[in-house]
Design a protein around this motif. Structure first.
Motif, PDB file in Angstrom:
ATOM      1  N   GLY A  52      -6.653  -1.148   4.496  1.00  0.00           N
ATOM      2  CA  GLY A  52      -7.120  -0.275   3.422  1.00  0.00           C
ATOM      3  C   GLY A  52      -6.771   1.178   3.658  1.00  0.00           C
ATOM      4  N   LEU A  53      -6.930   1.641   4.888  1.00  0.00           N
ATOM      5  CA  LEU A  53      -6.608   3.037   5.205  1.00  0.00           C
ATOM      6  C   LEU A  53      -5.111   3.316   5.035  1.00  0.00           C
ATOM      7  CD1 LEU A  53      -8.881   3.630   8.333  1.00  0.00           C
ATOM      8  CD2 LEU A  53      -9.150   4.632   6.060  1.00  0.00           C
ATOM      9  N   ILE A  54      -4.290   2.345   5.414  1.00  0.00           N
ATOM     10  CA  ILE A  54      -2.841   2.517   5.223  1.00  0.00           C
ATOM     11  C   ILE A  54      -2.518   2.691   3.747  1.00  0.00           C
ATOM     12  CG2 ILE A  54      -0.620   1.314   5.385  1.00  0.00           C
ATOM     13  CD1 ILE A  54      -1.640   0.104   8.029  1.00  0.00           C
ATOM     14  N   MET A  55      -3.149   1.872   2.910  1.00  0.00           N
ATOM     15  CA  MET A  55      -2.921   1.998   1.472  1.00  0.00           C
ATOM     16  C   MET A  55      -3.411   3.350   0.943  1.00  0.00           C
ATOM     17  SD  MET A  55      -1.407  -0.735   0.281  1.00  0.00           S
ATOM     18  CE  MET A  55      -0.418  -0.598   1.767  1.00  0.00           C
ATOM     19  N   ILE A  56      -4.573   3.780   1.411  1.00  0.00           N
ATOM     20  CA  ILE A  56      -5.160   5.041   0.928  1.00  0.00           C
ATOM     21  C   ILE A  56      -4.279   6.230   1.305  1.00  0.00           C
ATOM     22  CG2 ILE A  56      -7.108   6.615   1.262  1.00  0.00           C
ATOM     23  CD1 ILE A  56      -8.903   4.108   1.483  1.00  0.00           C
ATOM     24  N   VAL A  57      -3.699   6.192   2.509  1.00  0.00           N
ATOM     25  CA  VAL A  57      -2.884   7.321   2.976  1.00  0.00           C
ATOM     26  C   VAL A  57      -1.496   7.312   2.339  1.00  0.00           C
ATOM     27  CG1 VAL A  57      -1.743   8.307   5.000  1.00  0.00           C
ATOM     28  CG2 VAL A  57      -4.131   7.552   5.151  1.00  0.00           C
ATOM     29  N   LEU A  58      -0.863   6.121   2.248  1.00  0.00           N
ATOM     30  CA  LEU A  58       0.555   6.078   1.896  1.00  0.00           C
ATOM     31  C   LEU A  58       0.838   5.940   0.402  1.00  0.00           C
ATOM     32  CD1 LEU A  58       2.059   3.946   4.798  1.00  0.00           C
ATOM     33  CD2 LEU A  58       1.912   6.426   4.571  1.00  0.00           C
ATOM     34  N   VAL A  59      -0.043   5.318  -0.352  1.00  0.00           N
ATOM     35  CA  VAL A  59       0.237   5.146  -1.785  1.00  0.00           C
ATOM     36  C   VAL A  59       0.402   6.498  -2.495  1.00  0.00           C
ATOM     37  CG1 VAL A  59      -0.690   4.317  -3.993  1.00  0.00           C
ATOM     38  CG2 VAL A  59      -0.733   2.837  -1.989  1.00  0.00           C
ATOM     39  N   PRO A  60      -0.502   7.470  -2.293  1.00  0.00           N
ATOM     40  CA  PRO A  60      -0.295   8.760  -2.966  1.00  0.00           C
ATOM     41  C   PRO A  60       0.965   9.494  -2.493  1.00  0.00           C
ATOM     42  CG  PRO A  60      -2.562   8.538  -2.217  1.00  0.00           C
ATOM     43  CD  PRO A  60      -1.784   7.440  -1.570  1.00  0.00           C
ATOM     44  N   GLN A  61       1.363   9.263  -1.229  1.00  0.00           N
ATOM     45  CA  GLN A  61       2.508   9.997  -0.690  1.00  0.00           C
ATOM     46  C   GLN A  61       3.847   9.357  -1.063  1.00  0.00           C
ATOM     47  OE1 GLN A  61       2.167  10.784   3.503  1.00  0.00           O
ATOM     48  NE2 GLN A  61       0.057  11.539   3.359  1.00  0.00           N
ATOM     49  N   LEU A  62       3.924   8.019  -0.943  1.00  0.00           N
ATOM     50  CA  LEU A  62       5.196   7.333  -1.142  1.00  0.00           C
ATOM     51  C   LEU A  62       5.371   6.780  -2.551  1.00  0.00           C
ATOM     52  CD1 LEU A  62       5.423   5.362   2.241  1.00  0.00           C
ATOM     53  CD2 LEU A  62       6.346   7.616   1.682  1.00  0.00           C
ATOM     54  N   GLY A  63       4.272   6.621  -3.273  1.00  0.00           N
ATOM     55  CA  GLY A  63       4.368   6.080  -4.614  1.00  0.00           C
ATOM     56  C   GLY A  63       4.258   4.562  -4.628  1.00  0.00           C
ATOM     57  N   ALA A  64       4.144   4.019  -5.843  1.00  0.00           N
ATOM     58  CA  ALA A  64       3.881   2.587  -6.006  1.00  0.00           C
ATOM     59  C   ALA A  64       5.048   1.724  -5.561  1.00  0.00           C
ATOM     60  CB  ALA A  64       3.534   2.295  -7.469  1.00  0.00           C
ATOM     61  N   ALA A  65       6.269   2.142  -5.837  1.00  0.00           N
ATOM     62  CA  ALA A  65       7.429   1.297  -5.555  1.00  0.00           C
ATOM     63  C   ALA A  65       7.590   1.037  -4.056  1.00  0.00           C
ATOM     64  CB  ALA A  65       8.685   1.944  -6.126  1.00  0.00           C
ATOM     65  N   TRP A  66       7.560   2.099  -3.237  1.00  0.00           N
ATOM     66  CA  TRP A  66       7.730   1.936  -1.804  1.00  0.00           C
ATOM     67  C   TRP A  66       6.553   1.192  -1.161  1.00  0.00           C
ATOM     68  CZ3 TRP A  66      12.089   2.600   0.803  1.00  0.00           C
ATOM     69  CH2 TRP A  66      13.087   3.388   0.225  1.00  0.00           C
ATOM     70  N   THR A  67       5.360   1.540  -1.585  1.00  0.00           N
ATOM     71  CA  THR A  67       4.189   0.914  -0.956  1.00  0.00           C
ATOM     72  C   THR A  67       3.965  -0.527  -1.436  1.00  0.00           C
ATOM     73  OG1 THR A  67       2.857   2.069  -2.621  1.00  0.00           O
ATOM     74  CG2 THR A  67       2.904   3.001  -0.400  1.00  0.00           C
ATOM     75  N   ALA A  68       4.611  -0.933  -2.528  1.00  0.00           N
ATOM     76  CA  ALA A  68       4.541  -2.342  -2.944  1.00  0.00           C
ATOM     77  C   ALA A  68       5.118  -3.233  -1.842  1.00  0.00           C
ATOM     78  CB  ALA A  68       5.289  -2.550  -4.249  1.00  0.00           C
ATOM     79  N   GLY A  69       6.257  -2.803  -1.292  1.00  0.00           N
ATOM     80  CA  GLY A  69       6.836  -3.559  -0.187  1.00  0.00           C
ATOM     81  C   GLY A  69       5.945  -3.560   1.033  1.00  0.00           C
ATOM     82  N   LEU A  70       5.300  -2.419   1.308  1.00  0.00           N
ATOM     83  CA  LEU A  70       4.395  -2.337   2.448  1.00  0.00           C
ATOM     84  C   LEU A  70       3.186  -3.243   2.257  1.00  0.00           C
ATOM     85  CD1 LEU A  70       3.663  -1.016   5.131  1.00  0.00           C
ATOM     86  CD2 LEU A  70       2.588   0.847   3.835  1.00  0.00           C
ATOM     87  N   ALA A  71       2.646  -3.239   1.038  1.00  0.00           N
ATOM     88  CA  ALA A  71       1.504  -4.120   0.748  1.00  0.00           C
ATOM     89  C   ALA A  71       1.892  -5.582   0.926  1.00  0.00           C
ATOM     90  CB  ALA A  71       0.992  -3.869  -0.665  1.00  0.00           C
TER      91      ALA A  71
END
Length: 426
Positions: A356-375
């Protein structure tokens, strides 16, 4: 917003609402269906079931049978070398087909015949005599409600505590029903056949030991192991979380903190095909090959639908209830235990928190497209580790909550960013 939702998720998990528990259990069921337990083919069968099946009922007659028949069955099984016999049925009342009871029920008998019948041993006395000369464990069951007239609890087995008193951790019941006194006193053991299905009526865990008021009772399978190994007692080992394991003849059987055993099931059709089931009719008629009984742990139960002992397992629907106990025995004898570590909840919460913390930190910074792969990587890794722990170590680790937490936070934060951007454009 993300932190508030993550905090709420971390609070919800220890409360374990039905939807969260159901998703976790269904995932564990999927693992068992993918890799059900297999019996080693290079070893002789250790457990057999004497099945009071439809064929036996049609041949011998409706249930309950006269207990002289059961006495003959026990004699035949012991003569064939059974290590121990466990009854997944119980005998609460005296046999109504005893000669004396029959004489009382038929009014047209002459006095001489009536006296002769009444002087004969009852069916219970005949059965008790055979039990006293055999290695037999009788079944008994516990109830959550009080039972009128059941003031005296059945006999229990002496036990030892290691590391503390297990009573506060055990499943607790208010009443128990056993067997008639003459039979209970004659048998070498008495074990509980109580099974607690989960909310979806699937059997996943069975109490290895349970509590009725202030008495502790072993389950049928544990009593059979005790009697088969010639022990007079067994031990319950505690740790800081609750019950750790039950020890019978130096065999450590791991349980959850409440004394329940996670059952690793085998496919029902394989058990039917490889000789686990033997028709009770054939045992009574003496047509069974003694090699199929010699040295085995023998369970007596029923697959007849009319006798209402049909259960659901994670890998099969509608299996005989006696097969649950057979699977438990084989789990113990083959040392194939499903384990749920006592610190599993803590590990799952920490994983959910980090994801959850990874999502909270990285989604606003990297955007939905990049963090979709991370998720996707986080979710895949959670299920990959969970599957590896099950398939390689038979350990149950929940992937659904960490993966679900990451997905919920990714979706929420993506939507929040979208609405924020849309508002700025307006």
């Amino acid at each position: 917003i993300g932190l508030i939702v993550l905090f709420a998720l971390c609070v919800i998990r220890p409360l374990d609402p039905l939807s969260v528990e159901s998703l976790r259990l269904k995932t564990f069921d999927m693992y068992q269906r993918a890799v059900p337990r297999e019996t080693p083919t290079d070893q002789p069968r250790q457990v057999v079931v004497i099945d009071i099946d439809e064929e036996s009922l049609a041949s011998i007659g409706q249930w309950p049978w006269p207990r002289t028949y059961l006495a003959q069955m026990v004699q035949n099984l012991m003569a064939m070398g059974a290590a121990v016999i466990g009854f997944d049925v119980f005998f609460v009342e005296p046999d109504r087909m005893s000669p004396g009871a029959f004489a009382q029920s038929v009014g047209s008998l002459d006095d001489e015949l009536k006296k002769k019948l009444e002087s004969m041993p009852s069916n219970d006395e005949v059965f008790a005599k055979v039990l006293s000369q055999s290695r037999v464990v009788l079944g008994q069951t516990a109830y959550q409600e009080e039972i009128t007239g059941a003031d005296e609890l059945p006999k229990t087995t002496p036990l030892a505590f290691i590391g503390g008193d297990p009573k506060p951790h055990l499943w607790s019941y208010k009443a128990a029903v056993g067997n008639t006194k003459i039979l209970a006193d004659a048998a070498l053991g008495r074990g509980m056949v109580t099974i607690n299905p989960d909310s979806d009526s699937v059997i996943r865990r069975v109490p290895a030991i349970l509590r009725v008021n202030d008495k502790i009772y072993p389950t049928l399978t544990f009593e059979m192991l005790r009697v088969a190994t010639g022990q007079t007692t067994y031990a319950i080992r505690m740790n800081q979380d609750g019950i750790q394991n039950v020890v019978v003849q130096r065999i450590k059987i791991p349980t959850d903190k409440n004394g329940q055993l996670y059952v690793y099931f085998r496919k029902h059709h394989l058990s039917k095909a490889d000789g686990m089931y033997i028709s009770a009719k054939n045992v009574l008629l003496g047509t069974v090959n003694p090699q199929s009984i010699q040295g085995r742990l023998v369970l007596v139960g029923t697959s007849a639908a009319g006798l209402l002992d049909i259960r659901n397992s994670p890998v099969d629907d509608n299996i005989p209830g006696v097969e649950v106990h057979a699977n438990m025995l084989e789990n113990i004898l083959q040392q194939q235990f499903l384990k749920r570590p006592s610190d599993a909840l803590g590990m799952e919460l920490v994983t959910a928190l980090l994801a959850g913390l990874i999502m909270i930190v990285l989604v606003p910074q990297l955007g939905a497209a990049w963090t979709a792969g991370l998720a996707l990587i986080i979710i895949s890794s959670a299920f990959g580790v969970s599957w590896y722990m099950f398939s390689e170590h038979l350990t149950l680790i929940d992937a659904t909550y960490p993966a679900g937490s990451a997905f919920i936070l990714y979706t929420l934060l993506t939507y929040t960013n979208y609405t924020k951007t849309a508002a700025e454009r307006r």
